[in-house]
Enzyme design. Sequence first.
Site, short mmCIF file in Angstrom:
data_model
loop_
_atom_site.label_atom_id
_atom_site.label_comp_id
_atom_site.label_asym_id
_atom_site.label_seq_id
_atom_site.Cartn_x
_atom_site.Cartn_y
_atom_site.Cartn_z
N PHE A 116 0.87 -1.18 0.00
CA PHE A 116 0.00 0.00 0.00
C PHE A 116 0.90 1.23 0.00
O PHE A 116 2.10 1.12 0.28
CB PHE A 116 -0.88 -0.02 1.26
CG PHE A 116 -2.35 -0.22 0.98
CD1 PHE A 116 -2.78 -1.16 0.06
CD2 PHE A 116 -3.31 0.53 1.65
CE1 PHE A 116 -4.14 -1.36 -0.19
CE2 PHE A 116 -4.67 0.34 1.41
CZ PHE A 116 -5.08 -0.59 0.49
N GLN A 229 -8.19 14.18 4.48
CA GLN A 229 -7.45 13.49 3.41
C GLN A 229 -8.30 13.35 2.16
O GLN A 229 -9.46 12.95 2.22
CB GLN A 229 -7.07 12.08 3.89
CG GLN A 229 -6.38 11.27 2.82
CD GLN A 229 -5.82 9.96 3.39
OE1 GLN A 229 -6.57 9.00 3.57
NE2 GLN A 229 -4.55 9.95 3.69
N LEU A 241 -15.28 5.22 -4.15
CA LEU A 241 -13.86 4.90 -4.04
C LEU A 241 -13.45 3.71 -4.91
O LEU A 241 -14.16 2.71 -4.97
CB LEU A 241 -13.53 4.56 -2.59
CG LEU A 241 -12.07 4.21 -2.35
CD1 LEU A 241 -11.28 5.46 -2.03
CD2 LEU A 241 -11.93 3.22 -1.22
N GLU A 244 -7.02 1.75 -3.10
CA GLU A 244 -5.57 1.86 -3.31
C GLU A 244 -4.98 0.49 -3.65
O GLU A 244 -3.91 0.39 -4.25
CB GLU A 244 -4.95 2.40 -2.02
CG GLU A 244 -3.50 2.72 -2.10
CD GLU A 244 -3.08 3.62 -0.94
OE1 GLU A 244 -3.83 4.55 -0.60
OE2 GLU A 244 -2.01 3.39 -0.38
N ARG A 275 -0.94 9.32 -0.04
CA ARG A 275 -2.16 9.82 -0.69
C ARG A 275 -2.13 11.32 -0.95
O ARG A 275 -2.64 11.78 -1.96
CB ARG A 275 -3.36 9.48 0.18
CG ARG A 275 -3.63 8.02 0.17
CD ARG A 275 -4.78 7.64 1.02
NE ARG A 275 -5.00 6.22 0.84
CZ ARG A 275 -5.91 5.52 1.50
NH1 ARG A 275 -6.67 6.12 2.40
NH2 ARG A 275 -6.05 4.23 1.28
N HIS A 339 -12.06 12.03 1.83
CA HIS A 339 -12.08 10.61 2.13
C HIS A 339 -11.98 10.30 3.62
O HIS A 339 -12.72 9.49 4.16
CB HIS A 339 -10.92 9.95 1.39
CG HIS A 339 -10.82 8.48 1.61
ND1 HIS A 339 -11.84 7.62 1.31
CD2 HIS A 339 -9.80 7.72 2.08
CE1 HIS A 339 -11.45 6.37 1.59
NE2 HIS A 339 -10.23 6.41 2.08
C1 LIG Z 1 -14.92 3.88 0.67
C2 LIG Z 1 -13.91 3.77 1.77
C3 LIG Z 1 -12.96 2.78 1.75
C4 LIG Z 1 -12.03 2.66 2.79
N1 LIG Z 1 -11.10 1.67 2.74
C5 LIG Z 1 -10.23 1.54 3.77
C6 LIG Z 1 -9.27 0.48 3.77
O1 LIG Z 1 -9.21 -0.33 2.84
N2 LIG Z 1 -8.43 0.40 4.82
C7 LIG Z 1 -8.47 1.28 5.87
O2 LIG Z 1 -7.67 1.14 6.79
N3 LIG Z 1 -9.38 2.27 5.90
C8 LIG Z 1 -10.26 2.42 4.88
N4 LIG Z 1 -11.17 3.43 4.91
C9 LIG Z 1 -11.33 4.22 6.13
C10 LIG Z 1 -12.05 3.38 7.18
O3 LIG Z 1 -12.96 2.51 6.56
C11 LIG Z 1 -12.83 4.23 8.17
O4 LIG Z 1 -12.01 5.24 8.68
C12 LIG Z 1 -13.31 3.38 9.34
O5 LIG Z 1 -14.01 2.25 8.87
C13 LIG Z 1 -14.19 4.17 10.27
O6 LIG Z 1 -14.72 3.30 11.22
P1 LIG Z 1 -15.48 3.85 12.48
O7 LIG Z 1 -15.90 2.65 13.26
O8 LIG Z 1 -14.69 4.89 13.15
O9 LIG Z 1 -16.77 4.58 11.86
P2 LIG Z 1 -17.97 4.03 10.96
O10 LIG Z 1 -17.74 2.70 10.42
O11 LIG Z 1 -18.32 5.14 10.02
O12 LIG Z 1 -19.13 3.87 12.00
C14 LIG Z 1 -19.76 4.97 12.59
C15 LIG Z 1 -20.90 4.47 13.43
O13 LIG Z 1 -21.43 5.54 14.16
C16 LIG Z 1 -22.83 5.57 14.05
N5 LIG Z 1 -23.24 6.97 14.22
C17 LIG Z 1 -22.72 8.07 13.62
N6 LIG Z 1 -23.35 9.17 14.08
C18 LIG Z 1 -24.28 8.74 14.97
C19 LIG Z 1 -25.24 9.39 15.78
N7 LIG Z 1 -25.41 10.72 15.78
N8 LIG Z 1 -26.02 8.62 16.56
C20 LIG Z 1 -25.90 7.28 16.59
N9 LIG Z 1 -25.01 6.61 15.85
C21 LIG Z 1 -24.20 7.34 15.06
C22 LIG Z 1 -23.13 4.99 12.68
O14 LIG Z 1 -24.43 4.47 12.64
C23 LIG Z 1 -22.07 3.89 12.62
O15 LIG Z 1 -22.54 2.76 13.27
C24 LIG Z 1 -12.07 3.57 3.86
C25 LIG Z 1 -13.02 4.58 3.88
C26 LIG Z 1 -13.91 4.70 2.83
C27 LIG Z 1 -14.85 5.85 2.85
#
Ligand SMILES: Cc1cc2nc3c(=O)[nH]c(=O)nc-3n(C[C@H](O)[C@H](O)[C@H](O)COP(=O)(O)OP(=O)(O)OC[C@H]3O[C@@H](n4cnc5c(N)ncnc54)[C@H](O)[C@@H]3O)c2cc1C
Length: 560
Positions: A116, A229, A241, A244, A275, A339
């Site tokens: 990566f 980012q 997306l 990568e 990136r 992103h």
């Molecule tokens: C298309 C894409 C591809 C990616 N690919 C990669 C990858 O290959 N490798 C990598 O390392 N990273 C990748 N990333 C980044 C990574 O996926 C995210 O940063 C990470 O999954 C975020 O996880 P999280 O648990 O913090 O939030 P999320 O998975 O976004 O979860 C947020 C949670 O909070 C809840 N929530 C939000 N607001 C509220 C509210 N007000 N009340 C109640 N619930 C709420 C939502 O319902 C959800 O359950 C990618 C990102 C994108 C956009």
Amino acid sequence: MDASHDVLVVGAGCAGMRAAIAAHDAGADVAMISKLHPTRSHSGAAEGGINAALGNAAEDSPESHAYDTVKGSDYIGDQDAIEIFTREAPGDIYELERWGAVFSRREDGRLAQRPFGAAGSPRTVYAADITGHVLIQVLYEQVVKRDIPVYEEYFAWKLVESDGRCQGVICWDLLNGGLKTLGGKTVVLATGGAGRQYRATTNAYACTGDGMAMALHLGLPLKDMEFMQFHPTTMFPSGILITEGCRGEGGYLINSDGERFMKRYAPNAMELASRDVVSRSEQTEIDEGRGIKGSVWLDLRHLGAEKILERLPGSRELAMTYAGVDPIFDPIPVRPGAHYHMGGVETGNDGETELTGLYAAGECACVSVHGANRLGGNSLMETITFGRRSGTAAAEWALSHTTIDVPETAERDAERELKALLDRSDGERPWKIRDELGQSMLENFGVFRREEKMVRQEEIIVELRERYRSVVVEDKGEVFNSDLTQALELGNMLDTAWTMVQAGIARKESRGAHSRPYDFPTRDDEQFMKHSISRWADGRPELSYKEVRVTKWEPQERKY
Ligand SMILES: Cc1cc2nc3c(=O)[nH]c(=O)nc-3n(C[C@H](O)[C@H](O)[C@H](O)COP(=O)(O)OP(=O)(O)OC[C@H]3O[C@@H](n4cnc5c(N)ncnc54)[C@H](O)[C@@H]3O)c2cc1C
């Protein structure tokens, strides 16, 4: 108070579920709150993989992973946090595997690892190109196995602070309507990113920065908010997306002359430079007229059908569905899109925040592993490692305390505020303000930043906030009132966007994702090797700075 638990986890993506599992395993009564069903959380969209120094594909070590991460962060990642992260990541991966994560494998049976961007060794563990989907399913199975309750389709709106502690969350029940107050001895925020502040983004509709805003509104510090980012390969025109992993597998970026232009910007790393570098290179090609209808091409044709079908089937399907091209035969039009938010709620290494009882993990937090620029694959890993650490710490604190106190005034104030919003019958619709925010953020606070445009963007945000004060929610109903929740989300996006732009104007240098080629083209360690800290005070964000924690890597020039 409608219910109470030892630990409340707000958010049920990878970070939230991992935190809840850890809190449960530490002996706490834990519940999750999520505005979506857990498996619909945005983590499920992650494609390319998750980084840990397993050393399966080439020699590697947590130390090398840490060095790459520090360098990638443009030297404002906190190095103690990064060392914990890279040391604990391999164990966390094997645990996920034991829980049933079907990672892709090598011929010798060990877990496969792909290269990566900006990684010194191929260290990205993956499940084809649906890694997030696999992780979210596995974590959800573990949640169900433990019978952890989920307040599903609950919109968390306000944190309750009482007696100098965070003691609960006030939510809007999306399914049944009405405010619900949940008490918790501790609360873990895991609400994900805020990419929806931009019109062109890879982020789902739910990524509206709610957790960051809730903390901000309590006066808590957000850290490094200026660093958004831009991912170099989001499809034109949808913004979806393309991982990568495509470049990791050997994909090229080409301009309208058919040139692999990265050789002029990053002659060594080429398409696998970090990136920020690739996004800036693409934007320069587009701005200087070597783009193709506002994009460049990602070319996979030379990889051959077999490799594309085996390693990148999801990306092929996305390209066929949303760009109308089959990457076996045609290049994919791509451009940079918002992103990942490197900034977020400031935490320590166990997710603890400045407010006793409140923790944060995942994309809504800033611990800070990613500094000014996140390396691909590090974010999923961060959700797991720091999700686990936060859940454990929140449980330990909760188990050593007994009381939960949610003052009735907190519930009454929230009810009054909500009633005022719903009673309003004249005013502007939220979507208009949201669209203007998204478009203007893209124009004025995008890949390249100019002082006058950032200043204009701050004025725009102030104007939009003024208009937001008289926003009207037309749907007055109780059941699935998305009109209401979108209005609340808009308020969160406006306030967090303000902190970003304010911190961006003040950072008079170029570092990581914050690029000012026209007035401050270089990094200025003397003045700005520090974190920006944004707090809400008297109705506006207030900026200060904090030292970066350095353990062993002094800043060097980044070469590609
Ligand atoms: C298309 C894409 C591809 C990616 N690919 C990669 C990858 O290959 N490798 C990598 O390392 N990273 C990748 N990333 C980044 C990574 O996926 C995210 O940063 C990470 O999954 C975020 O996880 P999280 O648990 O913090 O939030 P999320 O998975 O976004 O979860 C947020 C949670 O909070 C809840 N929530 C939000 N607001 C509220 C509210 N007000 N009340 C109640 N619930 C709420 C939502 O319902 C959800 O359950 C990618 C990102 C994108 C956009």
